[in-house]
Design a protein around this motif. Structure first.
Motif, PDB file in Angstrom:
ATOM      1  N   LEU A 169      -8.562   9.659  33.558  1.00 33.60           N
ATOM      2  CA  LEU A 169      -8.401   8.207  33.392  1.00 33.60           C
ATOM      3  C   LEU A 169      -9.762   7.523  33.320  1.00 33.60           C
ATOM      4  CD1 LEU A 169      -5.524   7.682  35.992  1.00 33.60           C
ATOM      5  CD2 LEU A 169      -5.322   7.284  33.540  1.00 33.60           C
ATOM      6  N   VAL A 170     -10.659   7.929  34.204  1.00 35.46           N
ATOM      7  CA  VAL A 170     -11.982   7.300  34.254  1.00 35.46           C
ATOM      8  C   VAL A 170     -12.771   7.616  32.971  1.00 35.46           C
ATOM      9  CG1 VAL A 170     -14.219   7.326  35.444  1.00 35.46           C
ATOM     10  CG2 VAL A 170     -12.085   7.222  36.778  1.00 35.46           C
ATOM     11  N   ALA A 171     -12.722   8.876  32.557  1.00 37.93           N
ATOM     12  CA  ALA A 171     -13.469   9.259  31.344  1.00 37.93           C
ATOM     13  C   ALA A 171     -12.964   8.461  30.140  1.00 37.93           C
ATOM     14  CB  ALA A 171     -13.349  10.762  31.095  1.00 37.93           C
ATOM     15  N   VAL A 203      -9.589  -0.556  40.520  1.00 38.85           N
ATOM     16  CA  VAL A 203     -10.612  -1.602  40.484  1.00 38.85           C
ATOM     17  C   VAL A 203     -11.887  -0.982  39.921  1.00 38.85           C
ATOM     18  CG1 VAL A 203      -9.851  -3.296  42.188  1.00 38.85           C
ATOM     19  CG2 VAL A 203     -10.908  -1.182  42.992  1.00 38.85           C
ATOM     20  N   ALA A 204     -12.569  -1.729  39.057  1.00 41.21           N
ATOM     21  CA  ALA A 204     -13.721  -1.172  38.347  1.00 41.21           C
ATOM     22  C   ALA A 204     -15.031  -1.654  38.958  1.00 41.21           C
ATOM     23  CB  ALA A 204     -13.661  -1.556  36.875  1.00 41.21           C
ATOM     24  N   ASN A 205     -15.947  -0.718  39.156  1.00 39.74           N
ATOM     25  CA  ASN A 205     -17.307  -1.102  39.546  1.00 39.74           C
ATOM     26  C   ASN A 205     -18.014  -1.713  38.345  1.00 39.74           C
ATOM     27  OD1 ASN A 205     -16.928  -0.104  42.108  1.00 39.74           O
ATOM     28  ND2 ASN A 205     -18.063   1.804  41.751  1.00 39.74           N
ATOM     29  N   TRP A 214      -4.687   2.669  45.794  1.00 36.22           N
ATOM     30  CA  TRP A 214      -5.867   2.175  45.091  1.00 36.22           C
ATOM     31  C   TRP A 214      -6.806   3.288  44.675  1.00 36.22           C
ATOM     32  CZ3 TRP A 214      -7.060  -3.148  44.613  1.00 36.22           C
ATOM     33  CH2 TRP A 214      -6.143  -4.010  45.245  1.00 36.22           C
ATOM     34  N   PHE A 215      -7.532   3.061  43.594  1.00 36.27           N
ATOM     35  CA  PHE A 215      -8.684   3.916  43.275  1.00 36.27           C
ATOM     36  C   PHE A 215      -9.714   3.110  42.487  1.00 36.27           C
ATOM     37  CE2 PHE A 215      -7.794   4.997  38.792  1.00 36.27           C
ATOM     38  CZ  PHE A 215      -6.422   4.767  38.701  1.00 36.27           C
ATOM     39  N   VAL A 216     -10.913   3.668  42.439  1.00 33.47           N
ATOM     40  CA  VAL A 216     -12.055   2.978  41.834  1.00 33.47           C
ATOM     41  C   VAL A 216     -12.377   3.611  40.483  1.00 33.47           C
ATOM     42  CG1 VAL A 216     -14.536   2.485  42.103  1.00 33.47           C
ATOM     43  CG2 VAL A 216     -13.019   2.420  44.108  1.00 33.47           C
ATOM     44  N   VAL A 217     -12.698   2.780  39.511  1.00 28.54           N
ATOM     45  CA  VAL A 217     -13.275   3.259  38.255  1.00 28.54           C
ATOM     46  C   VAL A 217     -14.785   3.113  38.395  1.00 28.54           C
ATOM     47  CG1 VAL A 217     -13.341   3.011  35.743  1.00 28.54           C
ATOM     48  CG2 VAL A 217     -11.249   2.399  37.007  1.00 28.54           C
ATOM     49  N   THR A 274     -16.028  12.483  40.589  1.00 23.36           N
ATOM     50  CA  THR A 274     -15.559  13.151  41.811  1.00 23.36           C
ATOM     51  C   THR A 274     -14.532  12.277  42.530  1.00 23.36           C
ATOM     52  OG1 THR A 274     -17.263  12.092  43.147  1.00 23.36           O
ATOM     53  CG2 THR A 274     -17.820  14.237  42.150  1.00 23.36           C
ATOM     54  N   PRO A 275     -13.723  12.880  43.420  1.00 24.12           N
ATOM     55  CA  PRO A 275     -12.823  12.062  44.244  1.00 24.12           C
ATOM     56  C   PRO A 275     -13.590  10.993  45.014  1.00 24.12           C
ATOM     57  CG  PRO A 275     -12.286  14.392  44.519  1.00 24.12           C
ATOM     58  CD  PRO A 275     -13.538  14.332  43.685  1.00 24.12           C
ATOM     59  N   GLU A 276     -14.783  11.343  45.482  1.00 24.79           N
ATOM     60  CA  GLU A 276     -15.575  10.381  46.261  1.00 24.79           C
ATOM     61  C   GLU A 276     -15.964   9.170  45.403  1.00 24.79           C
ATOM     62  OE1 GLU A 276     -15.829  13.776  46.758  1.00 24.79           O
ATOM     63  OE2 GLU A 276     -14.805  13.429  48.658  1.00 24.79           O
ATOM     64  N   ALA A 277     -16.312   9.428  44.134  1.00 18.86           N
ATOM     65  CA  ALA A 277     -16.648   8.309  43.239  1.00 18.86           C
ATOM     66  C   ALA A 277     -15.422   7.429  43.006  1.00 18.86           C
ATOM     67  CB  ALA A 277     -17.186   8.840  41.913  1.00 18.86           C
ATOM     68  N   MET A 278     -14.242   8.052  42.976  1.00 14.51           N
ATOM     69  CA  MET A 278     -13.014   7.285  42.720  1.00 14.51           C
ATOM     70  C   MET A 278     -12.476   6.600  43.978  1.00 14.51           C
ATOM     71  SD  MET A 278     -10.930   9.515  39.873  1.00 14.51           S
ATOM     72  CE  MET A 278     -11.188  11.149  40.545  1.00 14.51           C
TER      73      MET A 278
END
Lengths: 244, 207
Positions: B56-58, B98-100, B169-172, B192-196
């Motif tokens: 999803l992030v890519a 939510v996107a950084n 929740w997760f982070v982009v 990585t999971p940590e980045a997300m």
């Protein structure tokens, strides 16, 4: 109010442990798998009947109630899946699936011979249902015709209902004021009734923004905001505050 | 007075024996099968896991329209990507991303328990379940992120999201510099999971 309900903001704790593993001991996978199977086989779900003898309700709420009922010192003492192992073993004994004597005796057997194999048994319909549950989930979403009480931008006061055995209202937000950031579509139910705490039936849910300086005056980092998803029952119009 | 923090010498052996005893009894009593636990773990290895979130992030990094959809209607974006069925399954029926940005860093926490978006991130790592992390990230996120080795620019706003209801929740994370021209599959490997979850940023391109 229990310590477990009000962890957010607690002071005097150690540095965090950047432990990136999901399981730190091989046995932890087993209790995770058992818990997931229990959730999937729980009879309130609208899934096909199986040959499993599991006939009592088990949801996240039951696992959380167990953790919230713990002596807070034990809560900090035991590792995550140790708490699960205690809560889940206790549930199977309390609900008559197994006896304490059986699990104690069997534990001694496996302690003496850790390589002793597991028994065989079961039919595939049980595992098929568990897979279906994981793939489909158990959505708490419900249609909601009424207008939600609050709109984006509204200032809201968080209530402070009694916590009996379970709550989804973090302690650090009680009696605090925030601003509605999102009104989620329609309504969400919770896994069980929490009694006087107030959730269970479908109701709107909001994401509310809080100023950490209001939550912990002079004792929070600058330059950040904290948001929480809160059920309608936990919120009051801010006029209540002046009247209180 | 009892020493509440004393552990038995054979703590892990006893835990392992107890869980095996429980699993054996549950198989014998017909509650679960002899395949159940292995099959659950197999699902998390192949169908529900951080490999879905990374995709999803890519995609969001290479497609601004998709990224906008991912943060405004996360479930619609998940459905669009053609991930496995379980990508909207248990513990991910209602997700929000939510996107950084250069101005905002997002951090996901759960102060009451360990709510985590299973379909796109799999199971929560230990740091996420750590009571110290859960308590401190609510009040001093920068100090906590520093302990993870992530220094957030003081000019950047941090938004901490406490997963207290049923939204997961997760982070982009932001796309790292120096990744122009990389394929979508290679970009996914940087996530990585940590980045997300916001305790790390996406890895820079491997040299």
């Amino acid at each position: 109010m229990k310590l477990q309900h009000t962890l957010g903001g607690l002071e005097g704790l150690d540095p965090v442990q950047p432990e990136f593993r999901v399981f730190v001991e091989p046995w932890e996978e087993r209790i995770f798998g058992i818990h997931t199977a229990m959730m999937a086989l729980s009879p309130q779900l609208n899934l096909p009947q199986t040959s499993s003898t599991f006939s009592t309700v088990w949801t996240w709420a039951d696992l959380r109630k167990g953790a919230e009922a713990m002596n807070p010192f034990d809560y900090f003492k035991y590792r995550y899946y140790e708490k699960w192992l205690g809560g889940i073993s206790g549930y199977f004994v309390a609900n008559g699936y197994i006896t304490q004597a059986e699990i104690d005796a069997r534990t001694d057997e496996y302690l003496a011979d850790p390589a002793k194999p597991l028994p065989s048994g079961g039919t595939p319909d049980v595992d098929d249902r568990i897979h279906t549950y994981l793939m489909d989930g158990d959505s708490p979403w419900h249609q909601w015709a009424d207008k939600p009480r609050f709109a984006v931008g509204d200032i809201v006061l968080v209530g402070d209902p009694p916590t009996v055995e379970h709550t989804r209202l973090p302690g650090y937000l009680r009696n605090k004021v925030g601003v509605v950031e999102t009104v989620y579509d329609d309504a969400f139910s919770y896994l069980c009734s929490t009694g006087p705490d107030g959730i269970g039936p479908a109701m709107p849910v909001y994401c509310v923004k809080f100023d950490p300086q209001h939550l912990w005056p002079g004792n929070a980092e600058p330059g950040f905001s904290i948001y929480a998803d809160l059920f309608d029952a936990y919120l009051r119009p801010v006029v209540d505050r002046a009247a209180a | 007075m009892t020493d509440r923090f004393a552990y038995p010498q054979d703590r892990e052996a006893r835990n392992a024996a107890r869980v095996r005893a429980l699993e054996a009894l549950l198989i014998e009593k017909g509650v679960i099968t002899d395949q159940t636990v292995d099959k659950v773990m197999q699902t998390f290895a192949t169908e529900m896991g951080p490999f879905n979130g990374a995709k999803l992030v890519a995609r969001a990094w290479i497609d601004d329209v998709f990224k906008a959809l991912l943060v405004t209607d996360t479930m619609a974006a998940v459905a669009q990507l053609g991930l496995p069925t379980g990508a909207a399954g248990a513990e991910g029926e209602h997700m929000r991303a939510v996107a950084n940005t250069p101005q905002v860093h997002n951090l996901i926490i759960c102060t009451l328990c360990s709510c985590y978006p299973w379909p796109v991130l799999g199971l929560p790592p230990y740091w996420y379940k750590d009571p110290s992390f859960r308590a401190r990230a609510a009040r001093e996120p920068r100090a906590v992120l520093k302990e993870f080795g992530l220094e957030v620019d003081p000019a950047k706003e941090i938004r901490t999201w406490d997963s207290s209801a049923q939204i997961r929740w997760f982070v982009v994370p932001e796309r790292p510099d120096g990744t122009q021209g990389m394929s979508e599959d290679d970009l996914a490997k940087l996530v990585t999971p940590e980045a997300m979850m916001g305790v790390a940023v996406a890895l820079p391109q491997a040299a």
